[in-house]
Write an enzyme that holds these catalytic residues in place. Sequence first.
Site, PDB file in Angstrom:
ATOM      1  CG  ASP A 194      -1.734   1.211   1.466  1.00 12.59           C
ATOM      2  OD1 ASP A 194      -1.661   2.141   0.653  1.00 12.59           O
ATOM      3  OD2 ASP A 194      -2.476   1.231   2.478  1.00 12.59           O
ATOM      4  CG  HIS A 367      -4.011   4.422   3.385  1.00 16.63           C
ATOM      5  ND1 HIS A 367      -4.184   3.292   2.625  1.00 16.63           N
ATOM      6  CD2 HIS A 367      -5.148   5.144   3.253  1.00 16.63           C
ATOM      7  CE1 HIS A 367      -5.374   3.332   2.043  1.00 16.63           C
ATOM      8  NE2 HIS A 367      -5.982   4.439   2.409  1.00 16.63           N
TER       9      HIS A 367
END
Lengths: 554, 554
Positions: A194, A367
């Site tokens: 990610d 994130h």
Amino acid sequence: MSETETRLQIIPLGGLGEIGKNMMAIRYQDSIIVIDAGLMFPEEELLGIDVVIPDISYLLENKEKVKAILLTHGHEDHVGGLPYVLKELYVPVYGSKLTLGIVQGKLKDNNISTDCLRVVRPRSVVKIGPFEIEFFRVSHSIPDSMGIAVHTPVGILVHTGDIKLDQTPVDGQVVDFTKLAELGEKGVMVMFGDSTNADKPGFTMSEKVVGNTFEDLFGRCTGRIIVTTFASNVHRIQQAISTAQKYDRKVSIVGRSMVNNVGIASELGYMDIPDGILIEMEDINKYAPEKVVIVTTGSQGEPMSALARMATADHRWVGIEKGDTVIISASPIPGNEKLVSKTVDLLFRQGAEVIYEKGMGVHVSGHASQEEQKILLNLIKPKYFVPVHGEYRHLMKHAKLAESLGIPRSRIFVAENGQIIEVGKKKASIAGKVSAGKILVDGLGVGDVGNIVLRDRKQLSQDGIMIVVVTINRELNQVVAGPDIVTRGFVYVRESEELIENAKEKVREALDICMKRRISEWAVIKAQVRDKLGKHLYEKTGRRPMILPIIMEI
Amino acid sequence: MSETETRLQIIPLGGLGEIGKNMMAIRYQDSIIVIDAGLMFPEEELLGIDVVIPDISYLLENKEKVKAILLTHGHEDHVGGLPYVLKELYVPVYGSKLTLGIVQGKLKDNNISTDCLRVVRPRSVVKIGPFEIEFFRVSHSIPDSMGIAVHTPVGILVHTGDIKLDQTPVDGQVVDFTKLAELGEKGVMVMFGDSTNADKPGFTMSEKVVGNTFEDLFGRCTGRIIVTTFASNVHRIQQAISTAQKYDRKVSIVGRSMVNNVGIASELGYMDIPDGILIEMEDINKYAPEKVVIVTTGSQGEPMSALARMATADHRWVGIEKGDTVIISASPIPGNEKLVSKTVDLLFRQGAEVIYEKGMGVHVSGHASQEEQKILLNLIKPKYFVPVHGEYRHLMKHAKLAESLGIPRSRIFVAENGQIIEVGKKKASIAGKVSAGKILVDGLGVGDVGNIVLRDRKQLSQDGIMIVVVTINRELNQVVAGPDIVTRGFVYVRESEELIENAKEKVREALDICMKRRISEWAVIKAQVRDKLGKHLYEKTGRRPMILPIIMEI
């Protein structure tokens, strides 16, 4: 068996060079599995487009090989494309309980059978063809998120999914470090990581930080409290509810998607909602302001959302009152900045206090930032690394980060959607490309709006249109009706009579010339009209409306 | 003399509740002076609009009373409206040398005489009617910025202009603290304060910080360096040039507006450009990469700017090469975030290293943060305070800040454009409103695009248009040509023949019904067609194009 046949192919079909429509195909011989099937909200220049989905022609060309779709979590950019995909390619779909709970609703709305759904838990192992698939727990901004490890004949692939390393997650479900370490120790061939926050130094703060801020703010507020966040951020909503309970306030959930999500999440056991705390929005005014918390949609300033309607005094049940405190518990998604600040301004105008600033601790990202990304890379120790889930600059930054940890640049692929990453037992490389890209959805049409339509919409949006109609008697070579001129989006006609009259005159001149020269191809006549009129209008107005000559023939 | 006649009126005509088109009128009896005449770049929903200027109908109604326009600095949102204003109201314009240098070019471009321009210096005093006007030095992101104190029969007004308290400005011209203290000591009746950064805690960093970052980056870069910033940020450009000289690099200025501004600023003595350091862009490739700095426009990702063209390999002279370092020395103006990140992505794709992140020290704001705003309020000690230059939330934050310093809430006016602030010798209050608002400029048209045109552009941009033309013989009550259908921006026609055929059929049905019922008002027939066709299209496509029936009569 030839060398080629023993190679694995990894094909990202979405999510590279963009944030949205995540999708990745993994193929070994006659078996394909797909990770995620997301959608993307259109960028501004895609005028009139509702959503964008990945081009799955590669999957459709290999229809009988596709064995399953695996989902990492329930966000739109990971599951929103499913209804479109399943209509063409009905295969088993694996995901966590909450993820599939969310998906179930979508499928029902689209009259798609939910028979394909298969719930898996973290540490579940599923065997599909040559693949052994292992799901593992990760933290993110929606509960029950998972990463995926795929054991293949050429080695282990690890896809982090959307991940942050929250050390104090609200549900206590910490990232499965043990599993990641174990996989790293076994040897991971390729890791997909990610990249969303690859340009953010340091660590992403824990979701609990927002809970602390809520505690602090709720403790100080003497009026109503209105919290807005993403409808899928179940833990954020949970924290608002828990804090409300602590301060003896009732909670009303307002906004369809949030009511939906809270319903699914609490039914499936992902929320802990104290008895009697929830009240209907119709009843909000029955309670004193200091006894009420409203949790609502609209954190992105969406014009039709509950909060936007409150801000414009257009909501049926909830109006903003002096003394209200509105907490914008979200960051604007890039592109939404203006919408959000417009909403904040309107809320202030209605008399509310609004807490929206960065650094106020009212929002944290879902994130990983750079330091977490480093930990993941060092834990998983992949031989090859492919940054995913990011715009190009994020992928580049993530690649550089990996390089700084000692992964050679030659084993890091900053890939594009559609590129084939071919993996053997020893080596991986980029090998060719399949078709991949954006499929535009507009109303019921999937893929029928292309460049020409968009270019026309663009021109229409800038300077409008002028339509010139004339009826010609072909035999007599004579204009029998018109020219008539109709415009839309060009000038305010009532105040532009002279302009329109002059335009007609220009058309008559162009027609006269054509008639005299006995030009009879409509195309030539139209070009003449377009040309003469276009120049004239630009001279008079500085605008270039679309000019559309229509010739009717009798 | 009556009480009313001895009152002063202050009327903000732009810049309140918005960032842009700053303008404020100050009236005492028969004399009006105006501070600034800015423009605003249109928000996204103002489709096709080029710029927005203030509504000056109040000034035009009092044309003979308007004595002068005073300019604080040379940014578009303070001077960009001048060409429009001066065409209707040609009065003397006062401003600093650089400000008027910039204005001069604009007037010439618009064929307006520059006779009105009157250069003033900081500490200049100008007497205009009952007003004694004193200009004072401030720091901002363009040199030669000034604030304005107006001595009036009811007391002193102080307008900060756009201001930051840079303690180490590049040109050494620190804010005139002495003058502000002196005014504060004399007693200031009303202060107007720059609110842009009222939601930013702390201090805004000095422009010199960026110089230090340049030093650091230039020292490390081994390839070409490309710096992009606002074309008007003369000191930023100066710092890039000075640092280039230190590292023995040549500098090429690329981009029309930047070449212009550097020309004006260096001619007027605001820049110190070492002999021989500037090179033409055609010659860039004659130098080794490590010997070149390019300073260019495009820091907002503007699609036609030099940097955007470099990023798409579309610039005539400069291409991006591997090894280039691009420094984005600016923050995206709200609304431009996506454009900027698209440019950054494209630059990375071309192989450049791009420095764009917040916190890298490559950009500082030109506006005061909260701590500076507090200092200004404590120095000027106004009796009344009016936050200006900000969206509504900024004005509110600034008002609260002033309140926290002890100014009573009743003496702080969070005003709207057009509101009249009436000031007597002892008291000020809000008293009525004049017309004020947005005048939209589209091409050569000033104010001729209104809500109807914009609404049409919006609909056209979303789902396009379907035009239905039919020629009817009135006497025979019979269709003699058509119905023909033309669409733009709706569907890709070549793949939608069936849809269009069916649409024609629907139109024929609607016409038949009208003919049979002997309906002869075109309006009714058109409504029938629009209605039937609209429903049909929505059912088939989920879209609502504009439907435009045109009936030609012979």
